[in-house]
Write an enzyme that holds these catalytic residues in place. Sequence first.
Site, PDB file in Angstrom:
ATOM      1  N   HIS A 105     -15.826 -47.050 -51.145  1.00  0.00           N
ATOM      2  CA  HIS A 105     -16.809 -47.049 -50.051  1.00  0.00           C
ATOM      3  C   HIS A 105     -17.856 -45.957 -50.280  1.00  0.00           C
ATOM      4  CE1 HIS A 105     -15.108 -49.956 -47.300  1.00  0.00           C
ATOM      5  NE2 HIS A 105     -13.979 -49.305 -47.137  1.00  0.00           N
TER       6      HIS A 105
ATOM      7  N   HIS B 217     -20.427 -46.914 -52.792  1.00  0.00           N
ATOM      8  CA  HIS B 217     -21.343 -47.889 -52.205  1.00  0.00           C
ATOM      9  C   HIS B 217     -22.399 -47.166 -51.354  1.00  0.00           C
ATOM     10  CE1 HIS B 217     -21.701 -51.875 -49.720  1.00  0.00           C
ATOM     11  NE2 HIS B 217     -22.653 -51.766 -50.608  1.00  0.00           N
TER      12      HIS B 217
ATOM     13  N   HIS C 158      -9.661 -46.734 -52.761  1.00  0.00           N
ATOM     14  CA  HIS C 158     -10.333 -47.605 -51.792  1.00  0.00           C
ATOM     15  C   HIS C 158     -11.474 -46.854 -51.093  1.00  0.00           C
ATOM     16  CE1 HIS C 158     -10.374 -50.832 -48.645  1.00  0.00           C
ATOM     17  NE2 HIS C 158     -10.917 -49.847 -47.959  1.00  0.00           N
ATOM     18  N   GLU C 159     -11.149 -45.697 -50.558  1.00  0.00           N
ATOM     19  CA  GLU C 159     -12.159 -44.956 -49.803  1.00  0.00           C
ATOM     20  C   GLU C 159     -13.269 -44.427 -50.720  1.00  0.00           C
ATOM     21  OE1 GLU C 159     -12.112 -45.473 -46.763  1.00  0.00           O
ATOM     22  OE2 GLU C 159     -10.030 -46.123 -46.570  1.00  0.00           O
TER      23      GLU C 159
HETATM   24 ZN   LIG Z   1     -12.166 -49.980 -46.294  1.00  0.00          ZN
END
Ligand SMILES: [Zn+2]
Length: 683
Positions: free
Chosen positions: A473, A476, A469-470
Amino acid sequence: MRNLSSLVIPFPNFSQLIPEQIEPALKKRVTENRDRLTSLLAQSSFTWNNLLIPLEEMENNLHQLWAPVSHLHSVMESDALRSVYNACLPLLTDYQTELLQNEVLYKAFQSMVDSEEYKTLSPAQIKIINNELRDFRLAGVNLEPVKKARFAELQKQINQLSTQFAENLLDATHHWEWHITDLNALAGLPEQALQLARQMAQQRSTTGWILTLDYPCYSAAIKYLTDRALRQRLYEAYVTRASECGPNAGQWDNTVVMEDILKRRQELAQLLGFKNFADYSLVTKMAKNPERVLGFLNDLIACSKSAAEKEMQELNDFATSLDAIDQLEAWDLAYYTEKLREAKYAISQEDLRPYFPIQTVLTGMFTIVNKLYGIHVKECHGIDVWHPLVQVFEIRDAKQTIRGYFYTDLYARPRKRDGAWMDDCCSRRYLADGRLQIPIAFLTCNFTPPLTPDESALLTHDEVQTLFHEFGHCLHHVLTQVNYQAVAGINGVPWDAVEFPSQFFENWCWDKAGLALISKHVKTGEALPKAVYNNLIAAKNFQSGMHMLRQLEFSLFDFCLHLNYDPQKVLQVQATLDEVRQQIAVVPIPPFNRFQHSFSHIFAGGYAAGYYSYLWAEVLSCDAFAQFEEKGIFDSETGQTFLTTVLEQGGVKDPMELFISFRGREPTIDALLKQSGLSFSTE
Ligand SMILES: [Zn+2]
């Protein structure tokens, strides 16, 4: 390819960060910026080059000074750093509000919209100007002087209160522990957690074992301790942190802090003519109006409530049959959930740890992004970090061009803020001299640390998912091809779309081919056996109704709180939470539960009236992933399309537009329901 001298890679000098020097340095920088602004505004007309470029540089200079301080305040807090941080925060807030309330600057931006140059600007440049104009209005630039001053004061107080909320929680978490001298009391606790508890005792020069409220310790204890009374004790300490209840009742109490934050948010929104803070917050989000948010959340409640009720009944029956428990209590839920998971799927998160040594997971994860996007990730050595376990990685694209860097700080330790998050250290931008600044991200988690620095940390699959998940990020933020800081990477992306790339990337840690890349038994070197894989997948949607309802409870509580807040009423936080729970909760919640007192996302983070973003973005991420399911999980063409239509785009375009350019249509909720094993039918 650009040569290195044309790049700027501003790694902060963490080891040279001296608390006493921070405040004078910040004051100096702010004064420089103020002086520079005065001379900028003295110009007779405004252009991109004579206004926006210097402004970006001023913003960047300030960010580069403050980002490492703010980061260390979250991950390596000390008394000295805390007091400096608290002294600096009002200076910073004052400066930022003053900038956005500056009418001359506002008019300068407006004059640009009417200029000939405006017609020649790129979409990114136009977006920046329009975002700025919106932000000026949202900071009260058009208010009369008395109200303007009040707005600035409120903004400053909210920031201070948010910091106080986080500090209370940190202090409350670290001021409780439980000393155990009889090993029998720890029956059920997995080996790794046991050794950690032992280490805690040794660090305090005492015998036996110490249980703490650090998440790795607490989560293992609440899931595995056989001793029901001890689980109750831990549960009570954990869910009453920073409140007027529990073992440290009234110390570091956030009750008034929360009310003070809400009161000020409400006043701030009303100063600008909004009915409430929820309306104010939605101006910058995808969802646009409260009806859409509430409609969305209520639809999901309708899809998950009956599934959750059945799951709860199953858990109840299971506890009764296993241990003759006639009334499941809150401190039993995680324990029997684990037992039931093991009974149904022969799988336990703890048993998975040996298959996920951190190095294997990282290497496998980097191979996955190589297959998807053609990028190469490798570790860099010799860069100044704040802790020996911190690592730095470089990302290059298929043409070997450097795209960005990220730090990883993966393990829990005292005085580090709970949870997992990504933050920007710096953003991609071109400097006035034509050099390119390379983006850098901070990736922070709170995993169970390795017992000795030479050993490998072993992750549960839950932790692996958090890492994915991290990292989503991070990708992105650093893969962006936007060259202006204000809309590069995660900057300028509406809050309810920010979780799209992160939740999207989680999918690869559930895929069979993905799992084969990230798992290898720490002792035998064996890949995740087929049977274990099958069980893991079969267990994926275990209690998905209850999980969904929990997210909905947080989302609805946050949203209703900011939508309906009335400063005249007392104890509204608890009353709102009680109402929401009455409507949707299917699990027992004891009256002393003070979850809200540690809900940092909305009181100390950016998720106020925006916690629903996780579910909102999950619609996007599930539907986008469905495209990979159709074309192939590692289909590089689909990967390239996602890279160029979503990941590289930053905040230039509307997220819906980006989604459509990837998927060819608007998202639907179907993929989310399908992935969670839920459906619209109430049967
Ligand atoms: Zn998040």
